[in-house]
Design an enzyme around this catalytic site. Structure first.
Site, PDB file in Angstrom:
ATOM      1  N   MET A  36      26.621  26.504  38.457  1.00  0.00           N
ATOM      2  CA  MET A  36      25.536  25.718  38.573  1.00  0.00           C
ATOM      3  C   MET A  36      24.652  26.034  39.915  1.00  0.00           C
ATOM      4  SD  MET A  36      26.577  22.406  36.235  1.00  0.00           S
ATOM      5  CE  MET A  36      27.594  21.505  37.620  1.00  0.00           C
ATOM      6  N   HIS A  40      28.296  28.367  47.554  1.00  0.00           N
ATOM      7  CA  HIS A  40      29.097  28.107  48.650  1.00  0.00           C
ATOM      8  C   HIS A  40      30.255  29.379  48.704  1.00  0.00           C
ATOM      9  CE1 HIS A  40      31.890  26.371  46.241  1.00  0.00           C
ATOM     10  NE2 HIS A  40      31.119  25.350  46.029  1.00  0.00           N
ATOM     11  N   GLY A  42      33.366  29.136  47.934  1.00  0.00           N
ATOM     12  CA  GLY A  42      33.970  29.287  46.793  1.00  0.00           C
ATOM     13  C   GLY A  42      33.497  30.118  45.662  1.00  0.00           C
ATOM     14  N   HIS A  43      32.216  29.858  45.553  1.00  0.00           N
ATOM     15  CA  HIS A  43      31.561  30.697  44.315  1.00  0.00           C
ATOM     16  C   HIS A  43      31.601  32.255  44.843  1.00  0.00           C
ATOM     17  CE1 HIS A  43      29.100  26.896  43.955  1.00  0.00           C
ATOM     18  NE2 HIS A  43      29.324  27.189  42.787  1.00  0.00           N
ATOM     19  N   GLU A 154      39.848  27.583  40.278  1.00  0.00           N
ATOM     20  CA  GLU A 154      41.063  26.458  40.083  1.00  0.00           C
ATOM     21  C   GLU A 154      40.570  24.977  40.425  1.00  0.00           C
ATOM     22  OE1 GLU A 154      44.719  28.062  41.701  1.00  0.00           O
ATOM     23  OE2 GLU A 154      44.921  29.375  40.058  1.00  0.00           O
ATOM     24  N   ASP A 156      38.078  23.251  39.660  1.00  0.00           N
ATOM     25  CA  ASP A 156      37.841  22.679  38.362  1.00  0.00           C
ATOM     26  C   ASP A 156      39.026  23.265  37.448  1.00  0.00           C
ATOM     27  OD1 ASP A 156      35.132  21.481  38.623  1.00  0.00           O
ATOM     28  OD2 ASP A 156      34.972  23.781  39.190  1.00  0.00           O
ATOM     29  N   GLN A 159      39.105  22.436  33.665  1.00  0.00           N
ATOM     30  CA  GLN A 159      38.008  23.352  33.125  1.00  0.00           C
ATOM     31  C   GLN A 159      38.341  24.585  32.926  1.00  0.00           C
ATOM     32  OE1 GLN A 159      33.520  23.265  34.419  1.00  0.00           O
ATOM     33  NE2 GLN A 159      34.326  25.205  35.447  1.00  0.00           N
ATOM     34  N   SER A 192      29.539  21.899  45.899  1.00  0.00           N
ATOM     35  CA  SER A 192      28.239  21.878  46.167  1.00  0.00           C
ATOM     36  C   SER A 192      27.983  20.313  46.243  1.00  0.00           C
ATOM     37  CB  SER A 192      27.522  22.407  44.793  1.00  0.00           C
ATOM     38  OG  SER A 192      27.820  23.530  44.504  1.00  0.00           O
TER      39      SER A 192
HETATM   40  P1  AMP Z   1      29.993  24.997  39.841  1.00  0.00           P
HETATM   41  O1  AMP Z   1      28.838  25.695  40.327  1.00  0.00           O
HETATM   42  O2  AMP Z   1      30.579  23.713  40.691  1.00  0.00           O
HETATM   43  O3  AMP Z   1      29.886  24.530  38.353  1.00  0.00           O
HETATM   44  O4  AMP Z   1      31.171  26.167  39.976  1.00  0.00           O
HETATM   45  C1  AMP Z   1      31.175  27.188  39.322  1.00  0.00           C
HETATM   46  C2  AMP Z   1      32.438  27.943  39.347  1.00  0.00           C
HETATM   47  O5  AMP Z   1      32.961  28.160  40.711  1.00  0.00           O
HETATM   48  C3  AMP Z   1      33.829  27.255  38.791  1.00  0.00           C
HETATM   49  O6  AMP Z   1      34.482  28.305  37.835  1.00  0.00           O
HETATM   50  C4  AMP Z   1      34.082  26.494  39.889  1.00  0.00           C
HETATM   51  O7  AMP Z   1      35.751  26.044  39.268  1.00  0.00           O
HETATM   52  C5  AMP Z   1      34.233  27.644  41.258  1.00  0.00           C
HETATM   53  N1  AMP Z   1      34.519  26.917  42.174  1.00  0.00           N
HETATM   54  C6  AMP Z   1      33.641  26.026  42.711  1.00  0.00           C
HETATM   55  N2  AMP Z   1      33.969  25.663  43.993  1.00  0.00           N
HETATM   56  C7  AMP Z   1      35.046  26.315  44.169  1.00  0.00           C
HETATM   57  C8  AMP Z   1      36.168  26.622  45.372  1.00  0.00           C
HETATM   58  N3  AMP Z   1      36.128  25.722  46.288  1.00  0.00           N
HETATM   59  N4  AMP Z   1      37.058  27.390  45.128  1.00  0.00           N
HETATM   60  C9  AMP Z   1      37.150  28.024  44.034  1.00  0.00           C
HETATM   61  N5  AMP Z   1      36.227  28.101  43.072  1.00  0.00           N
HETATM   62  C10 AMP Z   1      35.267  27.138  43.151  1.00  0.00           C
END
Ligand code: AMP
Length: 288
Positions: A36, A40, A42-43, A154, A156, A159, A192
Site C-alpha cells: 500500500m 520502508h 520492510g517492504h 510475516e 501481517d 494475512q 507505514s
Molecule cells: P502494506 O504496505 O502495509 O500493506 O504491506 C505490504 C507488504 O509488506 C505486506 O505483505 C506486509 O506484510 C509487508 N510488510 C510490511 N511491514 C513489514 C515489515 N516490517 N517486515 C516485513 N514485511 C513487512
C-alpha cells in the site's frame, strides 16, 4: 553514485499485462510484491526476496479502500508515490503497478472473495470485512499480473496465511513466499502506520515486541497458554498501551488455538496506542 533509470509504471491492467507478458516472452520469472506504499525497509526486504526468487520484480502500490472499515485510516493513510517509485528503482525493481481505484473497482464491481479458516478471529474479529477486502484485492492482483511468485511479509502473519489459503482453494498458480519481519533497532516492527505515533507513543511502541518475546519465552519453558495470554495482555496495558484487541497463541500454520504446544506456534497481538493500532507476532522458540 550509480544512476537509477526511471521505473516503468503500469497504471492499467492491460499495461501491467503487456509489461509482464514481455518479460515472460523473454523467458523471465516474475515476482509480484503487493503493497500500500509509504515504503520502508520492510517492504524493501520483500523486493529483495522477489529478486532472489525471480528475474523480474514488480511491486504494486494500491491503498485498497475495501479493506478499511468505517472510521479506519483510509483517508489518512500516508501516500507518497514519487518517493516510493525512486526507492523501488534504487532497490532494483523492474516496474511498478499503480492502479487507480476505478481501474481496480470499476462501476458495477460486485464480487467479494471471502476466506473462512485463518481469516476468523484475531484481526478478523476486530476488523469485520478486512480480510474479505484483502482476499478480493489479492485475488485480483494475482490474476491481473499472473506472476510466478508473490511475496508477503510475516508482519501481517494472519494475512499471509489467508493469502496462502486463498491461492490453494482457488487453484491460483503462484508460489506465495513469506518474509520475516523487519524491525527498527529497538524491536518495533517497521510499519507505514508508525508515522502516526507521537514521540511519547513511539517510546512505548517497542514494548509490544518485548512483551511478545517474553510470553513466547515463558511458553517455551512450559508456561500455561491461557495464563501467559492473560499476563501478556496485562503487560501491554501496564506498558502504556491504551487498549489491547488481542494477544493470543495460535498454531503457526492453521491459526487454530492450540490445546498444547506440540506443533509450531506463534504469539500474535494487536494493541492501540492512542489512535494508532499496532500489530506484531513472534514464533514460540522450539515449537518449530
Ligand atoms: P502494506 O504496505 O502495509 O500493506 O504491506 C505490504 C507488504 O509488506 C505486506 O505483505 C506486509 O506484510 C509487508 N510488510 C510490511 N511491514 C513489514 C515489515 N516490517 N517486515 C516485513 N514485511 C513487512
Amino acid at each position: 553514485m550509480k544512476e537509477t533509470a526511471a521505473l516503468p509504471i503500469a497504471r492499467t491492467v492491460s499495461a501491467l499485462r503487456q509489461m509482464v507478458d514481455a518479460w515472460r516472452a523473454e523467458g523471465r520469472r516474475v515476482a509480484l510484491v503487493p503493497t500500500m506504499g509509504a515504503l520502508h525497509d520492510g517492504h524493501l526486504a520483500l523486493v529483495r526476496q522477489g529478486l532472489r526468487q525471480a528475474d523480474r520484480v514488480v511491486p504494486s502500490i494500491f491503498v485498497n479502500p475495501i479493506q478499511f472499515g468505517p472510521g479506519e485510516d483510509f483517508a489518512a493513510y500516508p501516500r507518497r508515490v514519487a518517493e516510493d517509485a525512486a526507492v523501488l528503482a534504487k532497490a532494483g525493481a523492474h516496474g511498478l503497478y499503480l492502479p487507480s481505484a476505478d481501474e481496480m473497482y470499476p462501476a458495477g464491481f460486485a464480487t467479494t472473495v471471502t476466506v473462512a479458516g485463518p481469516a476468523q478471529g484475531l484481526c478478523g474479529a476486530f476488523r469485520p470485512g478486512h480480510f474479505a477486502g484483502v482476499a478480493t484485492v489479492v485475488a485480483k492482483l494475482l490474476l491481473q499480473a499472473r506472476p510466478d511468485v508473490a511475496v508477503f511479509g510475516e508482519k501481517d502473519y494472519q494475512q499471509l496465511l489467508v493469502v496462502r489459503h486463498l491461492v490453494r482453494d482457488l487453484d491460483i498458480p503462484v508460489d506465495i513466499v513469506g518474509v520475516p519481519i523487519v524491525r527498527e533497532c529497538d524491536g518495533l516492527a517497521m510499519s507505514s502506520r508508525n508515522a502516526y505515533l507521537s514521540p511519547a507513543e513511539r517510546a512505548i511502541a517497542p514494548q509490544i515486541h518485548r512483551i511478545l518475546l517474553d510470553v513466547a519465552g515463558r511458553l517455551a519453558k512450559g508456561g500455561d497458554i491461557a495464563a501467559e495470554e492473560a499476563r501478556g495482555r496485562a503487560d501491554l496495558l501496564a506498558a502504556g498501551f491504551s487498549s489491547v484487541d488481542y494477544l493470543e497463541v495460535r498454531d503457526a500454520e492453521t491459526l487454530v488455538p492450540p490445546a498444547s504446544l506440540g506443533r509450531p506456534a506463534r504469539v500474535l497481538a494487536a494493541a492501540r496506542l492512542g489512535c494508532t493500532r499496532l500489530i506484531d507476532n513472534v514464533a514460540v522458540p522450539g515449537s518449530q
